[in-house]
Design an enzyme around this catalytic site. Structure first.
Site: not given
Length: 325
Positions: A130, A157
């Protein structure tokens, strides 16, 4: 005859699109997904229903953190190429539900690594990382580069995704199988995730409800249309690194769009104006994302084609058809 490609997260937004592209080019695909309720499971079921009648596709409802089950599936299917997209997504959700990220993202990634390293003749693992690993850094004149240290994540995350990259680096060094980590920027389009801003904004605009614009609207995102993302994923899969190598590649559009411009474009696509309520930045959010895609372009010729107005127009048409509005 080539072995089937294993795609984790096959009921997800990106996984669903990747499976369709692989089937279109004649591959046999084994899909894996737990089909959890992080967002509407009916949407995930609807995505899976689009594979009905496709004999080259089989689906297994599994938890990727179940290492024995994943290893057994890879072994039984004989898969030597894996596209690992399954994960617990969402920056804000990671603040409220941290252990879901530890299990799905970190234990799940380790399960996949173990399965791959024990598979004879394994060729290539492509996995989802990501852009959030870059942290909240100023956006200058150039995009975020893969060579930056990425040591200051601002959400759990992001920390789990960076941890997965480091696990892959160690497995490449220890066991020698090729791996590619793709740092996704903001992906949008038909069949998308309802928790994403463009989708949730659409829900509220179509219902005549106000939208909350976080960061007072002073954010920007590198919005990338789903078909362009799939081009990059398949291109990366088809160009594995040398044995023992692990590489990180950005996959985005390289054209960051201010949030307020995205909203204006969405309003035009929907034919409705949003009532906007300005809110401060949320914990875990970053101010801007901007992909330097030069490495992926040099490797595969990757070049995003769909501009935001066209992509949001396609999304709006899909939304009206899917929800009958």
């Amino acid at each position: 005859m080539t072995s089937p490609i294993l795609v984790t997260g096959a009921a997800g937004f990106i996984g669903h699109a990747v499976v369709h592209r692989l089937l279109e080019r004649g591959e046999t695909v084994v899909g894996v997904d737990i089909v959890n309720d992080y967002y509407d499971p009916a949407l995930k079921a609807a995505r899976l229903s689009t594979f009905n009648g496709r004999r080259a596709f089989s689906f297994h409802r599994l938890d990727i953190a179940d290492a024995d089950a994943i290893a057994r599936l890879v072994r039984e299917q004989g898969s030597t190429r894996v596209i690992h997209l399954a994960a617990q997504a969402g920056v804000r959700h990671s603040i409220a539900n941290p252990f879901a990220y530890e299990r799905s993202n970190m234990a799940g990634h380790l399960s996949v690594l173990e399965a791959c390293r024990h598979q004879p003749g394994f060729e290539h693992l492509v996995y989802a990382s990501s852009s959030s690993v870059y942290g909240d850094r100023p956006m200058g004149g150039q995009g975020f580069s893969e060579d930056e240290p990425s040591v200051a994540p601002v959400s759990l995350y992001a920390a789990t995704k960076r941890s997965c990259e480091l696990m892959s680096q160690s497995y490449a060094a220890l066991y020698g199988f090729p791996q590619t980590g793709l740092r996704f920027f903001t992906v949008y389009g038909p069949w998308g995730r309802p928790d994403m801003a463009y989708f949730s904004f659409t829900d509220r605009i179509m219902a005549g409800q106000p939208i909350e614009v976080f960061g007072e609207g002073r954010m920007a995102r590198d919005f990338t249309y789903i078909d362009d993302i799939v081009d990059g994923i398949i291109g990366a899969l088809d160009h594995p690194p040398e044995r023992g190598d692990h590489r990180i590649l950005n996959i985005g559009d390289s054209q960051p769009v201010p949030l307020m411009d995205m909203i204006a474009t969405l309003e035009q696509a929907l034919g409705r104006e949003a009532v906007k309520v300005m809110r401060p930045m949320q914990p875990g959010d970053v101010t801007a994302t901007y992909a330097d895609i030069s490495k992926l372009h040099a490797l595969t010729g990757y070049a995003p084609k769909v501009r935001l107005a066209e992509g949001l127009g396609r999304f709006a048409a899909w939304y009206r058809d899917y929800y009958r509005v």
